[in-house]
Design a protein around this motif. Structure first.
Motif, PDB file in Angstrom:
ATOM      1  N   SER A  91     -20.636  71.791 -54.838  1.00  0.00           N
ATOM      2  CA  SER A  91     -21.580  71.393 -55.565  1.00  0.00           C
ATOM      3  C   SER A  91     -21.295  69.732 -56.063  1.00  0.00           C
ATOM      4  O   SER A  91     -20.688  68.967 -55.647  1.00  0.00           O
ATOM      5  CB  SER A  91     -21.594  72.187 -57.004  1.00  0.00           C
ATOM      6  OG  SER A  91     -23.088  71.834 -57.669  1.00  0.00           O
ATOM      7  N   VAL A  92     -22.045  69.485 -57.396  1.00  0.00           N
ATOM      8  CA  VAL A  92     -22.044  67.927 -57.641  1.00  0.00           C
ATOM      9  C   VAL A  92     -21.707  67.725 -59.030  1.00  0.00           C
ATOM     10  O   VAL A  92     -22.123  68.779 -59.847  1.00  0.00           O
ATOM     11  CB  VAL A  92     -23.364  67.502 -57.365  1.00  0.00           C
ATOM     12  CG1 VAL A  92     -24.434  68.070 -58.073  1.00  0.00           C
ATOM     13  CG2 VAL A  92     -23.365  65.904 -57.605  1.00  0.00           C
ATOM     14  N   TYR A 138     -20.607  62.662 -58.614  1.00  0.00           N
ATOM     15  CA  TYR A 138     -19.408  62.819 -57.849  1.00  0.00           C
ATOM     16  C   TYR A 138     -19.538  64.165 -57.274  1.00  0.00           C
ATOM     17  O   TYR A 138     -19.843  65.174 -57.680  1.00  0.00           O
ATOM     18  CB  TYR A 138     -18.196  62.973 -58.872  1.00  0.00           C
ATOM     19  CG  TYR A 138     -18.038  61.455 -59.458  1.00  0.00           C
ATOM     20  CD1 TYR A 138     -17.347  60.740 -59.099  1.00  0.00           C
ATOM     21  CD2 TYR A 138     -18.509  61.330 -60.690  1.00  0.00           C
ATOM     22  CE1 TYR A 138     -17.236  59.260 -59.513  1.00  0.00           C
ATOM     23  CE2 TYR A 138     -18.531  59.875 -61.389  1.00  0.00           C
ATOM     24  CZ  TYR A 138     -17.704  58.942 -60.812  1.00  0.00           C
ATOM     25  OH  TYR A 138     -17.507  57.730 -61.303  1.00  0.00           O
ATOM     26  N   PHE A 139     -19.202  64.162 -55.881  1.00  0.00           N
ATOM     27  CA  PHE A 139     -19.322  65.273 -54.929  1.00  0.00           C
ATOM     28  C   PHE A 139     -17.923  65.483 -54.423  1.00  0.00           C
ATOM     29  O   PHE A 139     -17.445  64.684 -53.508  1.00  0.00           O
ATOM     30  CB  PHE A 139     -20.252  65.057 -53.586  1.00  0.00           C
ATOM     31  CG  PHE A 139     -21.748  64.776 -54.100  1.00  0.00           C
ATOM     32  CD1 PHE A 139     -22.709  65.689 -54.046  1.00  0.00           C
ATOM     33  CD2 PHE A 139     -21.986  63.565 -54.553  1.00  0.00           C
ATOM     34  CE1 PHE A 139     -23.992  65.567 -53.996  1.00  0.00           C
ATOM     35  CE2 PHE A 139     -23.351  63.221 -54.723  1.00  0.00           C
ATOM     36  CZ  PHE A 139     -24.392  64.500 -54.631  1.00  0.00           C
ATOM     37  N   CYS A 164     -15.875  71.864 -54.202  1.00  0.00           N
ATOM     38  CA  CYS A 164     -16.513  71.333 -52.921  1.00  0.00           C
ATOM     39  C   CYS A 164     -17.814  71.855 -52.814  1.00  0.00           C
ATOM     40  O   CYS A 164     -18.448  71.486 -51.879  1.00  0.00           O
ATOM     41  CB  CYS A 164     -15.585  71.372 -51.721  1.00  0.00           C
ATOM     42  SG  CYS A 164     -15.208  73.319 -51.537  1.00  0.00           S
ATOM     43  N   CYS A 184     -27.607  74.809 -56.411  1.00  0.00           N
ATOM     44  CA  CYS A 184     -26.397  74.464 -57.192  1.00  0.00           C
ATOM     45  C   CYS A 184     -26.522  74.766 -58.491  1.00  0.00           C
ATOM     46  O   CYS A 184     -25.672  75.016 -59.113  1.00  0.00           O
ATOM     47  CB  CYS A 184     -26.078  73.139 -56.776  1.00  0.00           C
ATOM     48  SG  CYS A 184     -25.307  72.770 -55.120  1.00  0.00           S
ATOM     49  N   LEU A 242     -23.200  70.793 -50.901  1.00  0.00           N
ATOM     50  CA  LEU A 242     -24.239  70.297 -51.124  1.00  0.00           C
ATOM     51  C   LEU A 242     -24.593  69.139 -50.184  1.00  0.00           C
ATOM     52  O   LEU A 242     -25.673  69.041 -49.937  1.00  0.00           O
ATOM     53  CB  LEU A 242     -24.267  69.878 -52.502  1.00  0.00           C
ATOM     54  CG  LEU A 242     -25.470  68.907 -53.141  1.00  0.00           C
ATOM     55  CD1 LEU A 242     -26.790  70.119 -52.881  1.00  0.00           C
ATOM     56  CD2 LEU A 242     -25.715  68.834 -54.542  1.00  0.00           C
ATOM     57  N   LEU A 243     -23.581  68.174 -50.118  1.00  0.00           N
ATOM     58  CA  LEU A 243     -23.690  67.181 -49.247  1.00  0.00           C
ATOM     59  C   LEU A 243     -23.938  67.561 -47.897  1.00  0.00           C
ATOM     60  O   LEU A 243     -24.830  66.873 -47.140  1.00  0.00           O
ATOM     61  CB  LEU A 243     -22.594  66.129 -49.265  1.00  0.00           C
ATOM     62  CG  LEU A 243     -22.435  65.172 -50.628  1.00  0.00           C
ATOM     63  CD1 LEU A 243     -21.362  64.068 -50.213  1.00  0.00           C
ATOM     64  CD2 LEU A 243     -23.726  64.330 -50.592  1.00  0.00           C
ATOM     65  N   ASN A 273     -18.348  68.594 -48.658  1.00  0.00           N
ATOM     66  CA  ASN A 273     -18.910  69.115 -49.794  1.00  0.00           C
ATOM     67  C   ASN A 273     -20.267  69.920 -49.361  1.00  0.00           C
ATOM     68  O   ASN A 273     -20.991  69.649 -48.497  1.00  0.00           O
ATOM     69  CB  ASN A 273     -19.306  67.924 -50.665  1.00  0.00           C
ATOM     70  CG  ASN A 273     -19.965  68.761 -51.926  1.00  0.00           C
ATOM     71  OD1 ASN A 273     -21.201  68.616 -52.091  1.00  0.00           O
ATOM     72  ND2 ASN A 273     -19.251  68.571 -52.996  1.00  0.00           N
TER      73      ASN A 273
END
Length: 273
Positions: free
Chosen positions: A97-98, A69-70, A95, A147, A29-30, A27
């Motif tokens: 963002s969130v 949730y990512f 994948c 994001c 952002l993660l 992901n």
């Protein structure tokens, strides 16, 4: 994708020990958040992998958002539902963002229904953890705001698209957006689901899909849509797709490949195989 999902489900249930940085970094952002010195390791300990199934409701309108949730290889849609029961997708998240951003940057309540469109897996994190992180870390806040900009661009451009463009153009745009997020040539998407996301009657989607089949862009049989030639979709789509794509770091996977997990790789990483 369904094969990968079913093979993972028995192993991933409430298993934090299977989660590694390399998996979570699927992901975007993660990946940014986990690259932060010191913070990344602590953040990883708060996460767990959860399976998401098609049409699973993550939030109803008005729900308090307690978990984020990512998506890793899944796609989640925000849906506006009218009084007469008709629906239209206002945004999708994969994948890049969130899901649940309003818990950090808004009221903390879901303003729409949030449903899973493509089966897969996601990283679950308590919203209070990310809330605390962005308050304390400017780099994390900037990553989240990037994001947010993606989301605003998508929502505003799709508003224009749904108003001005044909069902054919909107269908091509939606299919390309899905493909950017999950890859693969075969997508388990029914015409009824597509109609509810694109905001068109099922009969209109049937006609548009038939035209795309005629020019050999897709094949569509019994709920499984096969992308034969992505380049034809790119030539047919309206300008809205490129406006939204230019804001993101998403690159379409090679034809036929999936943004999914290799079970053997995960087992080796965690010492379970």
């Amino acid at each position: 994708m369904s094969t990968v999902y079913h093979s993972f489900q028995p192993l991933l249930s409430d298993r934090k020990d299977l989660l590694t940085t390399s998996i979570a970094s699927k992901n975007d952002l993660l990946k940014d958040l986990l690259s932060l010195p010191v913070i990344g390791h602590d953040l990883l300990q708060e996460m767990r992998i959860v399976p998401l199934s098609v049409n699973q409701v993550l939030f109803e309108q008005g729900d308090k958002i307690e978990f984020l949730y990512f998506p890793l290889d899944s796609v989640v849609s925000s849906l506006a539902i009218m009084e007469d029961g008709t629906t239209i997708e206002t945004s999708m998240v994969g994948c890049e963002s969130v899901v649940g951003m309003s818990s950090i940057l808004g009221s903390g309540l879901s303003r729409q229904w949030v449903w899973v469109t493509v089966t897969g897996n996601a990283i679950q994190l308590e919203s209070r953890v990310l809330d605390r992180l962005v308050v304390q870390n400017e780099v994390a806040l900037k990553a989240l705001l990037r994001c947010y900009r993606l989301l605003i661009t998508q929502v505003s451009q799709r508003c224009v698209c749904n108003t001005r463009h044909t069902i054919m153009e909107r269908l091509c745009c939606w299919l390309l957006m899905i493909h950017d997020r999950v890859g693969g040539a075969d997508l388990s998407l029914t015409q009824e689901m597509i109609a509810s996301r694109v905001g068109a009657r099922r009969a209109g989607i049937t006609v548009a899909a038939g035209m795309l089949q005629a020019i050999k862009a897709i094949e569509y049989r019994r709920g499984k849509l096969h992308i034969v030639d992505r380049h034809i979709l790119e030539r047919t789509v309206c300008e809205c797709y490129n406006v939204m794509k230019s804001e993101s770091r998403l690159a379409p996977p090679p034809q036929g490949s999936l943004r999914s997990f290799d079970l053997l790789t995960v087992q080796k990483q965690t010492g379970n195989g």
